[in-house]
Design a protein around this motif. Sequence first.
Motif, short mmCIF file in Angstrom:
data_model
loop_
_atom_site.label_atom_id
_atom_site.label_comp_id
_atom_site.label_asym_id
_atom_site.label_seq_id
_atom_site.Cartn_x
_atom_site.Cartn_y
_atom_site.Cartn_z
N TYR A 1 -51.81 -26.46 50.43
CA TYR A 1 -50.64 -26.78 49.48
C TYR A 1 -50.60 -28.40 49.41
CZ TYR A 1 -45.81 -26.91 47.96
OH TYR A 1 -44.86 -27.02 47.22
N ASP A 2 -51.47 -29.04 50.08
CA ASP A 2 -51.25 -30.72 49.99
C ASP A 2 -51.13 -31.15 48.62
OD1 ASP A 2 -50.76 -30.69 52.90
OD2 ASP A 2 -52.89 -31.26 53.14
N VAL A 3 -52.00 -30.76 47.55
CA VAL A 3 -52.05 -31.35 46.47
C VAL A 3 -50.75 -30.98 45.64
CG1 VAL A 3 -52.96 -30.87 44.18
CG2 VAL A 3 -54.67 -31.06 46.18
N TYR A 4 -50.00 -29.92 45.98
CA TYR A 4 -48.81 -29.53 45.31
C TYR A 4 -47.80 -30.58 45.77
CZ TYR A 4 -51.45 -25.52 43.30
OH TYR A 4 -52.14 -24.84 42.51
N ARG A 5 -47.89 -30.71 47.21
CA ARG A 5 -47.05 -31.72 47.98
C ARG A 5 -47.02 -33.03 47.20
NH1 ARG A 5 -44.81 -30.30 52.86
NH2 ARG A 5 -46.77 -29.42 53.56
N ILE B 1 -54.08 -19.02 39.12
CA ILE B 1 -53.24 -18.62 40.32
C ILE B 1 -53.81 -19.10 41.66
CG2 ILE B 1 -51.77 -17.06 41.44
CD1 ILE B 1 -51.11 -17.90 38.40
N GLU B 2 -53.31 -19.96 42.45
CA GLU B 2 -53.91 -20.43 43.65
C GLU B 2 -53.48 -19.75 44.82
OE1 GLU B 2 -56.40 -22.57 43.05
OE2 GLU B 2 -55.45 -23.93 40.97
N LEU B 3 -54.25 -18.71 45.21
CA LEU B 3 -53.75 -18.10 46.43
C LEU B 3 -53.54 -18.55 47.64
CD1 LEU B 3 -55.89 -14.66 45.93
CD2 LEU B 3 -53.81 -15.59 44.58
N ILE B 4 -54.24 -19.69 48.14
CA ILE B 4 -54.14 -20.33 49.21
C ILE B 4 -52.82 -21.22 49.12
CG2 ILE B 4 -55.31 -22.11 50.98
CD1 ILE B 4 -57.89 -20.82 50.45
N GLY B 5 -52.80 -21.89 47.94
CA GLY B 5 -51.50 -22.81 47.78
C GLY B 5 -50.18 -21.70 47.89
N SER C 1 -45.77 -14.62 46.92
CA SER C 1 -46.35 -15.68 48.01
C SER C 1 -47.63 -15.26 48.80
CB SER C 1 -45.07 -16.26 48.85
OG SER C 1 -44.79 -15.35 49.66
N PHE C 2 -47.89 -13.86 48.89
CA PHE C 2 -49.05 -13.45 49.47
C PHE C 2 -49.80 -12.30 48.71
CE2 PHE C 2 -50.81 -10.44 52.65
CZ PHE C 2 -51.63 -11.32 53.12
N ILE C 3 -50.70 -12.71 47.60
CA ILE C 3 -51.27 -11.75 47.14
C ILE C 3 -52.59 -11.84 47.06
CG2 ILE C 3 -49.45 -11.60 45.32
CD1 ILE C 3 -50.71 -13.85 43.69
#
Length: 568
Positions: free
Chosen positions: A81-85, A435-439, A483-485
């Motif tokens: 998620y760091d990129v989005y942060r 759709i970024e599953l880990i993000g 959030s979990f797919i």
Amino acid sequence: MLAHLFLTLLLLFLGYACYSLHTLIRKVRPLGIPYFVIPFYPSPLPRVFLLPFVKLLINVFNLTHIWFFLLTLDWQVHQRYDVYRLVGSDVFFTITPWEVILHVADPDMAVEVLAGKGGNGELYPKTEVVGRMMGLFGKNVLTTEGAVWRGHRKVTAPVIGKSLSIVWEEALAQVEKMLQHYDKHGDISASHRDFRRATLGIIAHAGFSKLMDWVPLTATTTREKDSEGSYQECLDILFENFKWTVIAPPWFLEMLPFKASRKAGAAASGFRFYLNEWFEEKKAKIERDDKTVFESSSRADLMESLVRSSGLDEGSALKTPLLSKSEMFILAGHESTGHTIANAVYFLAMYPEYQVKLQNQIDSILGDSNHNETSYDKHFDAFSSGWMAAIMHETLRLIPAVVVVTRQIGPAPRTFPRSGGQSPVTLPPGVEFWIELIGLSHNPKYWTQPGKTEAESEISEFRPERWLPKPGDNSMFKPYNGSFIPFSIGTRGCIGKKFAHVEFAAVMLGLFREMSVEFDSCGGTKTFDEARLECLAQMEKFATVITLRPSGKMPGIKWVRRRREVAG
């Protein structure tokens, strides 16, 4: 003369690229969503020839700006998620001269993109690159859209649902053969490949009525007059060299001067040959049995259902074939399940306290019963919750089988919701969604536990207990929708989700009822902490081939008999 022509063409190409890029930026800029300009779209050719060179430059010059991360494959694995942060938004664009990609770690938008419908009443289609990458396996439930996809799902989904008892039994049989080999030879498991062999045997039995012995990777799988062994070898080579198959047909790959490309081309040809052979075998059997009417059978396997749906069996009464023969050959999801099981095993090697909890659950359910005498009907529901389910969910949260699920908008603008009370956004035609599953599964807005800080919630750590029921509640934790797919969602969600759940439960039962997993100490030269850090470091380097998998060598693991406590 040729130099002048080449220079002219190059200038025309660069001029067109700049004009196209300018046009796309003008469409995106008014939306107020952060964006980054990158020079190329990650299509098959750049994936094979360009992106590895870019990654090398980044490593050599220690380039750390976010822009450079976006030029690499699988940045989602390393950045989570760091990129989005850093961007300050749960969605952002990357813009190339050819495409606009919206990267999404916003669960509300993800749900709408994956389960919502466009202006034509159909689900948002997958991107063209998916069809090109998976086209090797023919038209299938992964690559088709609209009415064609519905035909595939109509044929495959019921058969998969009816095969779960076979899945359970074959999973236990494959694990028993694998452990017998380790017990006899004292081998250190290669894990990911070994479990891939086991899950291949499961889908071969459940889907094609083929019995495949489990054999280690080091064994010779090609045996005279043994098509199953040859098929396993072809598929293993194909998975190890898959990147080549997305850039050219097999016959062309076999002509290239690269050893890997020639191996991939030969393996791809062999893969289709054996599936075609199995199709013809099943077709002949149906004709011998004089079964000419397409009807659902509780005992029919996937191949029989595919043959009947094609109407190619002699004397078939099927007036309108549901599938053509070119649409027969689906890619079974054995690789993704095999790798998920292997990842879970490595997590349990790193966190042995969770092994004990899993083994205690198994013992409490089975008592003194023999695990090889269990069945799907009697035992799966008991193992679909508690520590077994928590370990599977947490493994998939941290390392999903696929990193990105792609979709694209049609020819008209569409409006999409955003989470957290943000205003909906109307996007122009042609935008691709990644759709970024880990993000999503690391987004602290949805994974910070009640009463805890983000740090205390240990979002990036393996903590299966986060899935367990809270005191006074009997149901497993249900995260925020979207959030979990790991299996996607909606009608286009993975049709093999239940199949994979059953495989996971039966394999883990077969392993941990009598055994425990440990890191190999390499003759006492490596401590547990060293092996654990090595394992974590390798997991940070996972890369996508077909699914997410190790790119380096994982530390050795070994199976040992459980040390049971003796009462009194």
